[in-house]
Design a protein around this motif. Structure first.
Motif, PDB file in Angstrom:
ATOM      1  N   GLU A  39       0.808  -1.214   0.000  1.00 32.04           N
ATOM      2  CA  GLU A  39       0.000   0.000   0.000  1.00 32.04           C
ATOM      3  C   GLU A  39       0.847   1.273   0.000  1.00 32.04           C
ATOM      4  O   GLU A  39       2.015   1.272   0.404  1.00 32.04           O
ATOM      5  CB  GLU A  39      -0.882   0.065   1.256  1.00 32.04           C
ATOM      6  N   LEU A  40       0.179   2.353  -0.407  1.00 32.24           N
ATOM      7  CA  LEU A  40       0.639   3.704  -0.148  1.00 32.24           C
ATOM      8  C   LEU A  40      -0.259   4.302   0.926  1.00 32.24           C
ATOM      9  O   LEU A  40      -1.477   4.068   0.927  1.00 32.24           O
ATOM     10  CB  LEU A  40       0.517   4.590  -1.396  1.00 32.24           C
ATOM     11  N   GLU A  41       0.323   5.069   1.816  1.00 34.58           N
ATOM     12  CA  GLU A  41      -0.476   5.869   2.755  1.00 34.58           C
ATOM     13  C   GLU A  41      -0.483   7.305   2.256  1.00 34.58           C
ATOM     14  O   GLU A  41       0.588   7.875   1.990  1.00 34.58           O
ATOM     15  CB  GLU A  41       0.094   5.801   4.165  1.00 34.58           C
ATOM     16  N   ILE A  42      -1.660   7.881   2.122  1.00 30.60           N
ATOM     17  CA  ILE A  42      -1.801   9.219   1.565  1.00 30.60           C
ATOM     18  C   ILE A  42      -2.396  10.158   2.599  1.00 30.60           C
ATOM     19  O   ILE A  42      -3.433   9.857   3.208  1.00 30.60           O
ATOM     20  CB  ILE A  42      -2.739   9.211   0.330  1.00 30.60           C
ATOM     21  N   ALA A  43      -1.720  11.293   2.819  1.00 29.70           N
ATOM     22  CA  ALA A  43      -2.294  12.378   3.620  1.00 29.70           C
ATOM     23  C   ALA A  43      -3.221  13.159   2.692  1.00 29.70           C
ATOM     24  O   ALA A  43      -2.766  13.850   1.786  1.00 29.70           O
ATOM     25  CB  ALA A  43      -1.202  13.274   4.175  1.00 29.70           C
ATOM     26  N   VAL A  44      -4.516  13.006   2.894  1.00 29.61           N
ATOM     27  CA  VAL A  44      -5.519  13.503   1.943  1.00 29.61           C
ATOM     28  C   VAL A  44      -5.820  14.975   2.204  1.00 29.61           C
ATOM     29  O   VAL A  44      -6.035  15.382   3.352  1.00 29.61           O
ATOM     30  CB  VAL A  44      -6.814  12.683   2.037  1.00 29.61           C
ATOM     31  N   GLU A  45      -5.845  15.764   1.129  1.00 31.64           N
ATOM     32  CA  GLU A  45      -6.220  17.173   1.260  1.00 31.64           C
ATOM     33  C   GLU A  45      -7.472  17.542   0.480  1.00 31.64           C
ATOM     34  O   GLU A  45      -8.128  18.530   0.813  1.00 31.64           O
ATOM     35  CB  GLU A  45      -5.070  18.080   0.840  1.00 31.64           C
ATOM     36  N   ARG A  46      -7.804  16.778  -0.566  1.00 35.63           N
ATOM     37  CA  ARG A  46      -9.024  17.065  -1.326  1.00 35.63           C
ATOM     38  C   ARG A  46      -9.666  15.778  -1.814  1.00 35.63           C
ATOM     39  O   ARG A  46      -8.982  14.849  -2.226  1.00 35.63           O
ATOM     40  CB  ARG A  46      -8.745  17.938  -2.555  1.00 35.63           C
ATOM     41  N   LEU A  47     -10.990  15.790  -1.787  1.00 33.74           N
ATOM     42  CA  LEU A  47     -11.779  14.791  -2.486  1.00 33.74           C
ATOM     43  C   LEU A  47     -12.396  15.475  -3.698  1.00 33.74           C
ATOM     44  O   LEU A  47     -12.786  16.639  -3.633  1.00 33.74           O
ATOM     45  CB  LEU A  47     -12.903  14.243  -1.604  1.00 33.74           C
ATOM     46  N   CYS A  48     -12.504  14.749  -4.794  1.00 31.63           N
ATOM     47  CA  CYS A  48     -13.252  15.222  -5.950  1.00 31.63           C
ATOM     48  C   CYS A  48     -14.374  14.214  -6.180  1.00 31.63           C
ATOM     49  O   CYS A  48     -14.140  13.127  -6.697  1.00 31.63           O
ATOM     50  CB  CYS A  48     -12.369  15.340  -7.183  1.00 31.63           C
ATOM     51  N   LEU A  49     -15.574  14.564  -5.720  1.00 33.31           N
ATOM     52  CA  LEU A  49     -16.710  13.659  -5.864  1.00 33.31           C
ATOM     53  C   LEU A  49     -17.084  13.528  -7.332  1.00 33.31           C
ATOM     54  O   LEU A  49     -17.013  14.504  -8.089  1.00 33.31           O
ATOM     55  CB  LEU A  49     -17.910  14.195  -5.089  1.00 33.31           C
ATOM     56  N   ASP A  50     -17.482  12.328  -7.735  1.00 33.67           N
ATOM     57  CA  ASP A  50     -17.943  12.190  -9.105  1.00 33.67           C
ATOM     58  C   ASP A  50     -19.238  12.985  -9.268  1.00 33.67           C
ATOM     59  O   ASP A  50     -19.951  13.260  -8.292  1.00 33.67           O
ATOM     60  CB  ASP A  50     -18.148  10.723  -9.478  1.00 33.67           C
ATOM     61  N   SER A  51     -19.533  13.373 -10.493  1.00 32.43           N
ATOM     62  CA  SER A  51     -20.626  14.295 -10.763  1.00 32.43           C
ATOM     63  C   SER A  51     -21.975  13.770 -10.265  1.00 32.43           C
ATOM     64  O   SER A  51     -22.788  14.520  -9.708  1.00 32.43           O
ATOM     65  CB  SER A  51     -20.705  14.576 -12.272  1.00 32.43           C
ATOM     66  N   ALA A  98       2.580   9.736   2.283  1.00 27.26           N
ATOM     67  CA  ALA A  98       3.130   9.829   3.636  1.00 27.26           C
ATOM     68  C   ALA A  98       3.953   8.606   4.012  1.00 27.26           C
ATOM     69  O   ALA A  98       4.866   8.697   4.854  1.00 27.26           O
ATOM     70  CB  ALA A  98       1.997  10.006   4.645  1.00 27.26           C
ATOM     71  N   ALA A  99       3.636   7.449   3.439  1.00 24.85           N
ATOM     72  CA  ALA A  99       4.377   6.219   3.740  1.00 24.85           C
ATOM     73  C   ALA A  99       4.170   5.239   2.596  1.00 24.85           C
ATOM     74  O   ALA A  99       3.172   5.296   1.878  1.00 24.85           O
ATOM     75  CB  ALA A  99       3.902   5.606   5.056  1.00 24.85           C
ATOM     76  N   VAL A 100       5.134   4.310   2.453  1.00 19.90           N
ATOM     77  CA  VAL A 100       5.089   3.313   1.383  1.00 19.90           C
ATOM     78  C   VAL A 100       5.331   1.939   1.994  1.00 19.90           C
ATOM     79  O   VAL A 100       6.287   1.743   2.754  1.00 19.90           O
ATOM     80  CB  VAL A 100       6.154   3.600   0.303  1.00 19.90           C
ATOM     81  N   GLY A 101       4.446   0.993   1.676  1.00 20.76           N
ATOM     82  CA  GLY A 101       4.636  -0.368   2.157  1.00 20.76           C
ATOM     83  C   GLY A 101       5.896  -0.994   1.584  1.00 20.76           C
ATOM     84  O   GLY A 101       6.294  -0.707   0.452  1.00 20.76           O
ATOM     85  N   GLU A 102       6.512  -1.899   2.355  1.00 22.25           N
ATOM     86  CA  GLU A 102       7.821  -2.438   1.974  1.00 22.25           C
ATOM     87  C   GLU A 102       7.783  -3.335   0.743  1.00 22.25           C
ATOM     88  O   GLU A 102       8.818  -3.584   0.127  1.00 22.25           O
ATOM     89  CB  GLU A 102       8.453  -3.189   3.154  1.00 22.25           C
ATOM     90  N   ARG A 103       6.604  -3.801   0.325  1.00 24.30           N
ATOM     91  CA  ARG A 103       6.522  -4.676  -0.844  1.00 24.30           C
ATOM     92  C   ARG A 103       5.837  -3.999  -2.038  1.00 24.30           C
ATOM     93  O   ARG A 103       5.545  -4.653  -3.025  1.00 24.30           O
ATOM     94  CB  ARG A 103       5.791  -5.968  -0.467  1.00 24.30           C
ATOM     95  N   TYR A 104       5.585  -2.709  -1.935  1.00 25.73           N
ATOM     96  CA  TYR A 104       4.943  -1.965  -3.029  1.00 25.73           C
ATOM     97  C   TYR A 104       5.963  -1.767  -4.153  1.00 25.73           C
ATOM     98  O   TYR A 104       7.056  -1.256  -3.932  1.00 25.73           O
ATOM     99  CB  TYR A 104       4.436  -0.619  -2.517  1.00 25.73           C
ATOM    100  N   ASP A 105       5.587  -2.154  -5.375  1.00 25.21           N
ATOM    101  CA  ASP A 105       6.499  -2.095  -6.517  1.00 25.21           C
ATOM    102  C   ASP A 105       6.408  -0.734  -7.209  1.00 25.21           C
ATOM    103  O   ASP A 105       5.311  -0.265  -7.526  1.00 25.21           O
ATOM    104  CB  ASP A 105       6.156  -3.205  -7.509  1.00 25.21           C
ATOM    105  N   SER A 106       7.547  -0.088  -7.439  1.00 22.83           N
ATOM    106  CA  SER A 106       7.648   1.183  -8.170  1.00 22.83           C
ATOM    107  C   SER A 106       6.739   2.272  -7.592  1.00 22.83           C
ATOM    108  O   SER A 106       5.885   2.833  -8.299  1.00 22.83           O
ATOM    109  CB  SER A 106       7.326   0.977  -9.658  1.00 22.83           C
ATOM    110  N   PRO A 107       6.913   2.598  -6.332  1.00 22.01           N
ATOM    111  CA  PRO A 107       6.033   3.601  -5.718  1.00 22.01           C
ATOM    112  C   PRO A 107       6.483   5.024  -6.044  1.00 22.01           C
ATOM    113  O   PRO A 107       7.615   5.255  -6.465  1.00 22.01           O
ATOM    114  CB  PRO A 107       6.224   3.326  -4.225  1.00 22.01           C
ATOM    115  N   PRO A 108       5.603   5.985  -5.829  1.00 21.32           N
ATOM    116  CA  PRO A 108       6.042   7.379  -5.853  1.00 21.32           C
ATOM    117  C   PRO A 108       6.897   7.645  -4.615  1.00 21.32           C
ATOM    118  O   PRO A 108       6.933   6.836  -3.681  1.00 21.32           O
ATOM    119  CB  PRO A 108       4.720   8.166  -5.778  1.00 21.32           C
ATOM    120  N   SER A 109       7.580   8.770  -4.605  1.00 25.48           N
ATOM    121  CA  SER A 109       8.426   9.120  -3.464  1.00 25.48           C
ATOM    122  C   SER A 109       7.584   9.675  -2.322  1.00 25.48           C
ATOM    123  O   SER A 109       6.544  10.310  -2.550  1.00 25.48           O
ATOM    124  CB  SER A 109       9.466  10.166  -3.871  1.00 25.48           C
TER     125      SER A 109
END
Length: 346
Positions: A39-51, A98-109
């Motif tokens: 997994e990736l852990e994301i510090a969320v700042e915005r949601l974009c609801l579908d229409s 905010a964090a990256v799981g140790e087995r996640y392949d090719s993650p963002p920084s």
């Protein structure tokens, strides 16, 4: 790879109820930390609801921003994800890795800002606060944490786009890619709905179908005038698509040829018969809208006696939004037609 690893890659290890479900169809997910291996852990700042979801929440709350915020918080608290139980749809989110799981392949920084391209209906999410909400906009400023499994697509926020632009484009980016893939060379394309997804689909149809005719249909005359003024279509028609015969009359009066491809991106229900009736026999209908009833579409085609090919649109595209971003970058008319406001300070 064993079944346990596949479950984690798909995010199925976070399903609370019912057991054995995948995250999107689950009633409830576990959004608790810490980050898991795939997994990736994301510090969320915005949601974009579908229409479709945004429209339903706004209508339910009678446009009151506090009631809309409470409804969003209630859904996320109850389901562990932003999965509107009425519409069955979600949207996308923007945040910082905010964090990256140790087995996640090719993650963002860690520290990179990304937009999730997989639906909020399958994204484990917990909210601390709904910080700011404008009833007219599907974008909602929040603080919270989300977990994105390895199979779920994401994209970096381009440096030349504002946050609002990036979210608005990535939320419906597959509409552009799928329209481009289906548009007939030199043929006629109808786009039903002239919101953000509709504008991207119109631009993609224009881009892919050289010498063809592009037709926009929407119940909102202002949106039809906007796409006409910016050259995104050849013919613009104002019509209520829940009245298929009236829509057909309006298109005939405008001199529009029958569609070889019809792209459905409306956020209202009951437009399936119109989409089929307006499409030439043997043509294609791309149902990209989350308000589509596929049983209604199948039964409408049966009753009309139509042999149209019906395709289920998907929010996933292998290019992960690159084509949609390219369209916006090289099309000033499209960018102006989208009329996205400047980024606001957090």
């Amino acid at each position: 790879m064993d079944l346990g690893d596949i479950r984690e890659e798909l995010g199925a290890d976070r399903v609370v109820d019912p057991g054995g479900a995948l995250p999107q169809s689950a009633e409830r997910l576990d959004p608790s930390g810490p980050v898991r291996p795939f997994e990736l852990e994301i510090a969320v700042e915005r949601l974009c609801l579908d229409s479709t979801s945004h429209r339903e929440i706004r209508r339910r709350a009678e446009g009151d921003p506090d009631r809309m915020a409470d409804r969003i918080a209630e859904i996320v608290e109850r389901r562990g994800k932003m999965h509107n139980p009425t519409t069955g749809s979600g949207g996308v989110l923007l945040g910082t890795v905010a964090a990256v799981g140790e087995r996640y392949d090719s993650p963002p920084s860690i520290g990179e800002r990304i937009v999730t391209l997989a639906s909020l209906t399958l994204t484990p999410l917990r909210l601390e606060e709904v910080r700011r909400l404008d009833p007219s906009s599907p974008q909602v400023e929040v603080s919270g944490t989300a977990y994105v499994c390895e199979r779920a697509a994401w994209a970096r926020v381009p440096e030349d786009l504002t946050v609002e632009e990036a979210l608005a484009i990535y939320d419906v980016c597959a509409a552009a890619s799928q329209t481009r893939a289906l548009a007939p060379q030199g043929g006629t394309v109808y786009v039903l709905g002239a919101g953000h997804a509709g504008k991207l689909a119109l631009a993609a149809a224009r881009d892919a179908s050289e010498g063809g005719t592009v037709v926009a249909i929407d119940v909102d005359a202002r949106e039809v005038d906007r796409v006409l003024a910016h050259g995104l279509c050849d013919i613009g028609v104002t019509a209520d698509l829940s009245d298929p015969l009236a829509a057909l009359d309006a298109l005939r009066a405008a001199g529009a040829p029958a569609a070889e491809l019809t792209v459905v991106v409306v956020n209202a229900s009951g437009c399936e018969p119109a989409a089929i009736l307006l499409t030439a026999d043997g043509g294609t209908v791309l149902f990209f809208s989350m308000s589509t009833s596929f049983s209604a579409a199948a039964l409408a085609a049966d009753g009309i006696g139509s042999s149209v090919r019906m395709i289920v649109g998907s929010g996933y595209s292998p290019d992960r939004g690159k084509y949609a971003v390219q369209l916006v970058r090289r099309s000033d008319p499209l960018r102006r037609a989208l009329a996205l406001p400047a980024e606001q300070p957090a």
